[in-house]
Design a protein around this motif. Structure first.
Motif, PDB file in Angstrom:
ATOM      1  N   ASP A   3       0.796  -1.226   0.000  1.00 41.29           N
ATOM      2  CA  ASP A   3       0.000   0.000   0.000  1.00 41.29           C
ATOM      3  C   ASP A   3       0.825   1.271   0.000  1.00 41.29           C
ATOM      4  N   THR A   4       2.136   1.170  -0.182  1.00 41.83           N
ATOM      5  CA  THR A   4       2.968   2.368  -0.297  1.00 41.83           C
ATOM      6  C   THR A   4       3.896   2.218  -1.497  1.00 41.83           C
ATOM      7  N   LEU A  22      -2.359   4.370  -8.517  1.00 48.32           N
ATOM      8  CA  LEU A  22      -2.090   3.890  -7.160  1.00 48.32           C
ATOM      9  C   LEU A  22      -2.863   4.682  -6.119  1.00 48.32           C
ATOM     10  N   THR A  23      -2.868   5.996  -6.244  1.00 47.51           N
ATOM     11  CA  THR A  23      -3.593   6.799  -5.258  1.00 47.51           C
ATOM     12  C   THR A  23      -5.097   6.576  -5.363  1.00 47.51           C
ATOM     13  N   GLU A  25      -6.399   3.831  -5.955  1.00 47.97           N
ATOM     14  CA  GLU A  25      -6.627   2.560  -5.281  1.00 47.97           C
ATOM     15  C   GLU A  25      -6.394   2.650  -3.774  1.00 47.97           C
ATOM     16  N   GLY A  26      -6.094   3.857  -3.294  1.00 49.73           N
ATOM     17  CA  GLY A  26      -5.950   4.050  -1.859  1.00 49.73           C
ATOM     18  C   GLY A  26      -4.539   3.952  -1.326  1.00 49.73           C
ATOM     19  N   TRP A  27      -3.545   3.867  -2.227  1.00 48.76           N
ATOM     20  CA  TRP A  27      -2.166   3.772  -1.786  1.00 48.76           C
ATOM     21  C   TRP A  27      -1.639   5.140  -1.347  1.00 48.76           C
ATOM     22  N   GLN A  28      -0.621   5.111  -0.483  1.00 50.75           N
ATOM     23  CA  GLN A  28       0.158   6.300  -0.168  1.00 50.75           C
ATOM     24  C   GLN A  28       1.367   6.321  -1.099  1.00 50.75           C
ATOM     25  N   ASP A  76       6.797  -0.217   0.004  1.00 51.24           N
ATOM     26  CA  ASP A  76       6.502  -1.553  -0.506  1.00 51.24           C
ATOM     27  C   ASP A  76       6.978  -1.739  -1.932  1.00 51.24           C
ATOM     28  N   TRP A 209      -0.509  -2.084 -12.695  1.00 49.57           N
ATOM     29  CA  TRP A 209      -1.344  -2.373 -11.524  1.00 49.57           C
ATOM     30  C   TRP A 209      -1.689  -3.858 -11.454  1.00 49.57           C
TER      31      TRP A 209
END
Length: 273
Positions: A3-4, A22-23, A25-28, A76, A209
């Motif tokens: 998630d990062t 990515l963002t 999808e909720g990633w930092q 990650d 992704w």
């Protein structure tokens, strides 16, 4: 699922599309590029942290990785996406060769130096290199780009062979023609690069992704590249003869063209591969 992530060359093109996906999808995400103004616009749109700088240098990579760990706590996935070209052959200068190799190859080496020890301590991590179909085949009209992308794939293979049993996943994205500023500036090579269908940067980001759910080394947004790669390996002389025929067509077009065309050179901007 991780998630990062860190994404280099994120001011535009493939890097921007990956960061946006990515963002969403909720990633930092931490984004990097030489173009500070455009990078900040990506950060404003996505909520990512912008870290402008030159990721072709060891100091730039170290600063980026340290800042990302300070901000995210852990990294990650590192998308080594920044890349440049010259559109030159034997006329490329030593400085142009050096700049291309620093950006397209040694940036990956330096990222791995700073990331792999941390990932080994943490039990794993993932490096995703934006190489190019040129790294599996070749790139007529741009010797530094072609050579550097082969080297990028080779280094990624070495990392995978060396560390995969210790939890480190390495992947190489190898697209052909992608609708980016780099393609728009490819001059007489554009027709060659668009013989097969071109993809949008968003489509390449979608492929990246989806690849995160696998450990597959090669990520081929253009599936036909797999067939070309097999032909090259199985029949290298025939493949080279075919590439030479394409070069002869380029030579003929250059000789018969009545419209002068400019030949862009590599610039400090870390354009997407």
């Amino acid at each position: 699922m991780p998630d990062t992530a860190v994404v280099t060359g994120a001011a535009r093109g493939i890097g921007r599309a990956i960061a946006t996906r990515l963002t969403r999808e909720g990633w930092q995400v931490v984004v990097a590029d030489l173009d500070a103004a455009e990078l900040q616009s990506v950060a404003d749109e996505t909520g990512a942290l912008a870290v402008p700088g030159d990721t072709s240098t060891d100091a730039g990579v170290r600063h980026l990785v340290d800042t990302a760990y300070d901000h995210l706590g852990h990294v990650d996935v590192f998308f080594a996406n920044a890349g440049i070209g010259t559109l030159k052959g034997l006329d490329a200068s030593d400085d142009e060769w050096a700049r291309t190799l620093e950006t397209n190859v040694l940036a990956h080496v330096r990222a791995a130096r700073h990331l792999v020890p941390r990932w080994l301590d943490a039990g794993g991590g993932r490096l995703v290199v934006t190489a190019s179909a040129a790294g599996l085949l070749t790139m007529l009209g741009d010797a530094p780009y072609s050579v550097s992308k082969h080297a990028a794939v080779s280094f990624a293979e070495w990392l995978s062979a060396t560390y995969r049993h210790r939890g480190i996943v390495v992947q190489a994205i190898c697209p052909q023609g992608v609708q980016t500023r780099m393609l728009d500036g490819s001059g007489p090579l554009k027709d060659l690069l668009t013989l097969d269908a071109t993809l949008t940067a968003d489509e390449v980001a979608d492929a990246a992704w989806q690849a995160l759910a696998t450990d597959a080394f090669y990520v081929l947004p253009h599936p036909e590249v797999s067939g070309y790669y097999e032909q090259r390996a199985a029949h290298p002389d025939a493949w080279l003869a075919g590439m030479n025929r394409l070069q002869q067509k380029l030579d003929h077009q250059a000789q018969t063209s009545t419209t002068p065309t400019s030949t862009p050179t590599s610039t400090p901007t870390q354009e997407n591969a």
